[in-house]
Design an enzyme around this catalytic site. Structure first.
Site, short mmCIF file in Angstrom:
data_model
loop_
_atom_site.label_atom_id
_atom_site.label_comp_id
_atom_site.label_asym_id
_atom_site.label_seq_id
_atom_site.Cartn_x
_atom_site.Cartn_y
_atom_site.Cartn_z
N GLY A 239 0.76 -1.24 0.00
CA GLY A 239 0.00 0.00 0.00
C GLY A 239 0.79 1.28 0.00
N GLU A 273 4.07 -6.57 1.93
CA GLU A 273 3.67 -6.96 0.57
C GLU A 273 3.70 -5.77 -0.37
OE1 GLU A 273 -0.28 -8.48 1.25
OE2 GLU A 273 0.43 -10.28 2.23
N PRO A 274 4.85 -5.13 -0.54
CA PRO A 274 4.88 -3.96 -1.41
C PRO A 274 4.74 -4.34 -2.87
CG PRO A 274 7.10 -4.56 -0.78
CD PRO A 274 6.18 -5.48 -0.01
N GLY A 275 3.98 -3.58 -3.60
CA GLY A 275 3.88 -3.78 -5.05
C GLY A 275 4.36 -2.52 -5.74
N ARG A 276 3.47 -1.54 -5.74
CA ARG A 276 3.71 -0.29 -6.47
C ARG A 276 5.05 0.37 -6.13
NH1 ARG A 276 -0.79 2.69 -8.08
NH2 ARG A 276 -1.97 1.63 -6.45
N ARG A 312 -5.10 2.58 -16.08
CA ARG A 312 -5.23 3.34 -14.83
C ARG A 312 -5.93 4.70 -15.00
NH1 ARG A 312 -1.74 4.92 -11.79
NH2 ARG A 312 -2.76 4.22 -9.89
N CYS A 344 -12.44 2.93 -29.42
CA CYS A 344 -13.73 3.58 -29.65
C CYS A 344 -14.52 3.74 -28.36
CB CYS A 344 -14.52 2.77 -30.66
SG CYS A 344 -13.63 2.67 -32.21
N TYR A 373 0.90 -2.03 -12.17
CA TYR A 373 -0.49 -2.11 -12.64
C TYR A 373 -0.64 -1.53 -14.05
CZ TYR A 373 -0.86 -2.94 -7.66
OH TYR A 373 -0.67 -3.41 -6.38
N1 LLP Z 1 -1.28 -7.02 -0.67
C1 LLP Z 1 -2.58 -7.19 -1.01
C2 LLP Z 1 -3.38 -8.16 -0.28
C3 LLP Z 1 -3.13 -6.42 -2.04
O1 LLP Z 1 -4.41 -6.57 -2.37
C4 LLP Z 1 -2.32 -5.47 -2.73
C5 LLP Z 1 -2.87 -4.67 -3.82
C6 LLP Z 1 -0.97 -5.36 -2.36
C7 LLP Z 1 -0.49 -6.14 -1.31
C8 LLP Z 1 -0.02 -4.40 -3.02
O2 LLP Z 1 -0.38 -3.09 -2.88
P1 LLP Z 1 0.61 -1.93 -3.34
O3 LLP Z 1 1.85 -2.00 -2.49
O4 LLP Z 1 0.93 -2.16 -4.78
O5 LLP Z 1 -0.18 -0.70 -3.14
N2 LLP Z 1 -4.78 -1.56 -9.83
C9 LLP Z 1 -4.68 -0.54 -8.82
C10 LLP Z 1 -4.07 -1.07 -7.54
C11 LLP Z 1 -4.78 -2.28 -6.98
C12 LLP Z 1 -4.14 -2.82 -5.74
C13 LLP Z 1 -4.70 -4.12 -5.35
N3 LLP Z 1 -4.08 -4.73 -4.22
C14 LLP Z 1 -3.91 0.65 -9.38
O6 LLP Z 1 -3.50 0.61 -10.53
O7 LLP Z 1 -3.73 1.65 -8.68
#
Ligand code: LLP
Length: 416
Positions: A239, A273-276, A312, A344, A373
């Site tokens: 997050g 659980e970092p993603g972004r 996005r 379109c 994403y």
């Molecule tokens: N852990 C869980 C359980 C999650 O559902 C998510 C993201 C993450 C970790 C990673 O979150 P992050 O660190 O990336 O914020 N498609 C959207 C974002 C959807 C996120 C879904 N869950 C966008 O493009 O902003």
């Protein structure tokens, strides 16, 4: 911090001019900077040095095998939400003991596979899921390590589509009744309760919601201990936001400083659980202008990328910085324009009424911060082949996913 910059008047990724990639690979294309990725992994890891922890990259943010392999090389595991993500994580060489599995709709075949290979834990989101995990584990003669995903009812202060920790959201189990669920899980023969999980949303730009959620989780850990349920893992989810525009998200160090005192005496291993934050600014989306046009008072820049490639902006109204590959173009002033794709739908835009460089047909345009994403949410809508992905490392690059062809579009279909 990223390694996309102007050098000799041209936008580069590390040592490679984007124009070279466009000429050789074509557009649209995602371009990832390996050095940025590695740097982000290290910054994150170092921020939490001294706190026992495991980092599990949220595969949904970018599931390209070369990206996963790079991240795995930095000692990072995976946070997965499907059998497909499990397949990718294993293929990329991620250690099963560093995989956590979340999601409200896990199916028995996915649970079975995860049990067979021995993942770190399941982040369980309902009583029904607990029962299925118990059944599957029993049939395989295994014991499933689980955490309960708690929904703490904390406002993450982000876009409603990516807020996950509020009482109206589908995620997790409400904090009020969760003691009963822990007791229930504790009584199951083929389930071992090992942790607690909480993920309240994505693109958080303020530290307070993390702290609020963690305080609630802390109390839960202490209450459970009194009942004889001692948790090993405290999974804080992902997050942490990034800078797309003018946001000032906390750094991993600031997050670490805020949470350290809350968890210090709990004796739990933390999971993140970092993603972004790992991949977002390590990638851009490179597209070429096809036409410019005006309709009534509005100016449009039509590019070869579209909402199917980068969803996005259409989906969340999100902002991606727009830069010309040719630095001189940016110095010639600005124009107020909509940047749109060929699809379109009126919703097919990357920016609306944005002040951008005066792009002309043929110009290359970079949509910044598109590493998270971006490709993972792309589709074939309007029968558009999915774009190529390129990874730059220093002065060289590799195509890490080739562009789809028209034949790829129909490969799985039968004509009857
Ligand atoms: N852990 C869980 C359980 C999650 O559902 C998510 C993201 C993450 C970790 C990673 O979150 P992050 O660190 O990336 O914020 N498609 C959207 C974002 C959807 C996120 C879904 N869950 C966008 O493009 O902003």
């Amino acid at each position: 911090m990223h390694y996309f910059s102007y050098q000799h008047g041209e936008l580069h990724c590390e040592g490679v001019p984007l124009s070279r990639i466009a000429d050789e690979v074509g557009t649209p294309v995602y371009v990832y900077s390996r050095q940025t990725l590695v740097r982000h992994c290290r910054v994150f890891r170092e921020a939490f040095a001294g706190i026992p922890h495991t980092i599990c990259f949220a595969v949904k943010a970018n599931s390209n095998l070369s990206v996963l392999r790079t991240i795995a090389g930095e000692g990072i595991g995976a946070d997965i939400v499907s059998g497909g993500e499990l397949f990718r994580a294993l293929k990329a060489g991620i250690d099963p003991a560093m995989i956590v599995y979340a999601g409200v709709g896990k199916q028995s075949h996915e649970i079975a596979r995860a049990l067979e290979i021995g993942i770190k834990m399941f982040n369980v989101e309902s009583r029904g899921e607990m029962d299925v995990i118990q059944q599957v584990a029993k049939s395989l003669g295994k014991v499933a390590p689980i955490a309960i995903r708690v929904n703490p009812n904390v406002d993450a202060g982000t876009h409603p589509y990516i807020s996950t920790g509020l009482r109206q959201n589908k995620f997790g189990i409400g904090i009020e009744g969760v003691m009963d669920d822990y007791q229930y899980a504790h009584g199951l023969s083929h389930v071992e309760v090992v942790g607690v999980h909480c993920h309240i949303g994505s693109q958080l730009t303020d530290i307070q919601p993390f702290v609020d959620a963690l305080q609630i989780i802390r109390q839960l850990v202490l209450d459970l201990r009194e009942q004889g349920i001692v948790l090993r893992y405290l999974d804080m989810g992902g997050g942490l936001g990034i800078r797309y525009n003018a946001e000032t998200p906390p750094s991993p160090e600031e997050l670490a400083r805020a949470i350290r005192p809350i968890v210090a005496d709990l004796g739990c291993e933390l999971i993140f659980e970092p993603g972004r934050v790992l991949v977002g600014n390590a990638g851009i989306f490179l597209t070429r202008v096809i036409y410019t046009k005006s309709n009534y008072e509005r100016k449009f820049i039509v590019v070869d990328g579209a909402m199917n490639d980068l969803a996005r902006p259409s989906l969340y109204g999100s902002y991606h910085d727009i830069l010309p590959a040719d630095e001189a173009a940016g110095r010639q002033g600005t124009a107020l324009a909509d940047v749109v794709g060929p699809i379109c739908e009126t919703g097919d835009f990357f920016a609306r009424e944005r002040s951008v460089a005066p792009f002309a047909a043929g110009d290359l345009m970079a949509l910044m911060s598109a590493g998270a994403y971006g490709f993972t949410m792309s589709s074939n809508y309007n029968s558009r082949p999915r774009v190529a992905e390129v990874m730059v490392d220093g002065d060289t690059y590799r195509v890490v996913r080739r562009r789809e062809t028209f034949d790829d579009l129909v490969r799985l279909e039968e004509e009857v």
